[in-house]
Write an enzyme that holds these catalytic residues in place. Structure first.
Site, PDB file in Angstrom:
ATOM      1  CB  SER A 144      22.118  10.487 -30.233  1.00 36.72           C
ATOM      2  OG  SER A 144      22.486  10.066 -31.174  1.00 36.72           O
TER       3      SER A 144
HETATM    4  N1  SAH Z   1      21.147   8.945 -37.061  1.00 38.17           N
HETATM    5  C1  SAH Z   1      21.168   7.829 -36.167  1.00 38.17           C
HETATM    6  C2  SAH Z   1      22.656   7.412 -35.251  1.00 38.17           C
HETATM    7  C3  SAH Z   1      23.880   6.828 -36.080  1.00 38.17           C
HETATM    8  S1  SAH Z   1      25.429   6.784 -34.769  1.00 38.17           S
HETATM    9  C4  SAH Z   1      19.724   7.147 -36.067  1.00 38.17           C
HETATM   10  O1  SAH Z   1      18.968   8.553 -35.549  1.00 38.17           O
HETATM   11  O2  SAH Z   1      20.361   6.182 -35.215  1.00 38.17           O
HETATM   12  C5  SAH Z   1      26.084   7.355 -35.677  1.00 38.17           C
HETATM   13  C6  SAH Z   1      26.625   6.484 -36.859  1.00 38.17           C
HETATM   14  O3  SAH Z   1      27.226   7.158 -38.328  1.00 38.17           O
HETATM   15  C7  SAH Z   1      26.928   4.287 -37.420  1.00 38.17           C
HETATM   16  O4  SAH Z   1      25.388   3.674 -37.901  1.00 38.17           O
HETATM   17  C8  SAH Z   1      27.670   4.598 -37.659  1.00 38.17           C
HETATM   18  O5  SAH Z   1      28.355   3.736 -38.021  1.00 38.17           O
HETATM   19  C9  SAH Z   1      28.206   5.965 -38.807  1.00 38.17           C
HETATM   20  N2  SAH Z   1      29.870   6.539 -39.370  1.00 38.17           N
HETATM   21  C10 SAH Z   1      29.945   6.597 -39.076  1.00 38.17           C
HETATM   22  N3  SAH Z   1      31.277   7.112 -39.540  1.00 38.17           N
HETATM   23  C11 SAH Z   1      30.447   6.773 -41.037  1.00 38.17           C
HETATM   24  C12 SAH Z   1      31.304   7.675 -43.010  1.00 38.17           C
HETATM   25  N4  SAH Z   1      32.018   8.085 -42.732  1.00 38.17           N
HETATM   26  N5  SAH Z   1      29.505   7.714 -43.398  1.00 38.17           N
HETATM   27  C13 SAH Z   1      28.826   6.923 -43.172  1.00 38.17           C
HETATM   28  N6  SAH Z   1      28.363   6.564 -41.681  1.00 38.17           N
HETATM   29  C14 SAH Z   1      29.038   6.430 -40.713  1.00 38.17           C
END
Ligand code: SAH
Length: 271
Positions: free
Chosen positions: A113
């Site tokens: 993000s």
């Molecule tokens: N906080 C992260 C942002 C990643 S984007 C950073 O700093 O890079 C959001 C992430 O949520 C993705 O990698 C996606 O695979 C994950 N995601 C989506 N649904 C999920 C779930 N049910 N459990 C765990 N992760 C999930």
């Protein structure tokens, strides 16, 4: 008399500190140094510029200044943004964009993000009842580790931090990126974050980096009294996502809706 808020001690000096080129060289060397300036200097010593073409600590401080201009005032939060090297969490080809206010691809169709949105979510978390009292996030659960950037920020603001990622490829990438921090106080898990993580509950702060149509019951069950949850949630009335805040007060759960956002979908199961 009310005084206009000032950029935190240390950061404003960094803002005016001469780097290269013309400037008031020498003027800053006599001033006392604040903790944030020390942090920036430490970061600069630790990290020689790698493909950024500029000193990465200085570029990071400019990002911190933008966050401050956007209204982020929590000093430990600004310091965390000044410390964590965002360019190390993205592909080398994207490193030069790492300190712009933009979301970036991290592989497997997921994104990191933009800093202003991460800061907004963490600032909302820090305004929860328990966090306000202590200035810290306390026990943290993050859903959606992704590349681990936000987990690195969280590890500077609370402990323990448990972060769950459903995609094995990203979980492994985050384990590499966060190798130095992992241990008892930062736990990275591969699994379905919709289930939270019961063994280390309750959590004072729960934050999701993926948005669904509902808030999983497990998150609400694992939220401590005085704790706060921040998550993107689809809002049918707006036809898009908004940031939802849920506070667990002694009398029950209190919900409030905040900024419109665009997060990747919260999915079920792990792959
Ligand atoms: N906080 C992260 C942002 C990643 S984007 C950073 O700093 O890079 C959001 C992430 O949520 C993705 O990698 C996606 O695979 C994950 N995601 C989506 N649904 C999920 C779930 N049910 N459990 C765990 N992760 C999930």
């Amino acid at each position: 008399m009310t005084r206009a808020p000032r950029f935190p001690v240390g950061l404003d000096r960094l803002k005016s500190a001469p780097r290269s080129g013309p400037g008031k060289a020498g003027a800053d060397t006599l001033r006392p140094q604040g903790p944030l300036q020390h942090a920036a200097q430490d970061a600069a010593r630790r990290s020689p510029p790698s493909g950024l073409g500029m000193d990465s600590a200085a570029v990071r401080q400019r990002m911190v200044q933008r966050l401050w201009s956007d209204g982020i005032r929590h000093e430990a939060l600004l310091q965390a943004f000044g410390d964590v090297e965002r360019h190390r969490f993205v592909d080398t080809a994207l490193a030069t964009q790492a300190y712009e206010d933009t979301s970036l691809p991290i592989g497997l169709s997921q994104t990191i993000s933009k800093p202003s949105v991460v800061a907004r979510m963490l600032a909302l978390l820090l305004q929860g009842e328990k966090a306000r009292a202590s200035g810290r996030l306390g026990r943290v659960l993050e859903i959606g580790t992704g590349c681990g950037y936000q987990a690195a920020l969280l590890a500077r603001l609370g402990r323990p931090v448990v972060s769950v990622e459903r995609l094995r490829g990203l979980h492994e990438k985050a384990c590499e990126n966060l190798a130095a921090l992992r241990g008892g106080e930062l736990q990275l898990l591969h699994g379905d974050g919709r289930l939270g993580h019961g063994p280390r509950a309750p959590y004072d702060s729960i934050v999701s980096a993926a948005g669904g149509d509902d808030v999983p019951v497990a998150w609400l069950e694992q939220l401590a009294v005085g704790g706060r949850l921040v998550a993107p949630l689809h809002d049918p009335a707006r036809g898009g996502q908004v940031l939802l805040v849920v506070d667990r007060q002694p009398g029950g759960l209190v919900r409030s809706w905040h900024d419109p956002v665009h997060f990747v979908p919260l999915k079920s199961g792990a792959e």
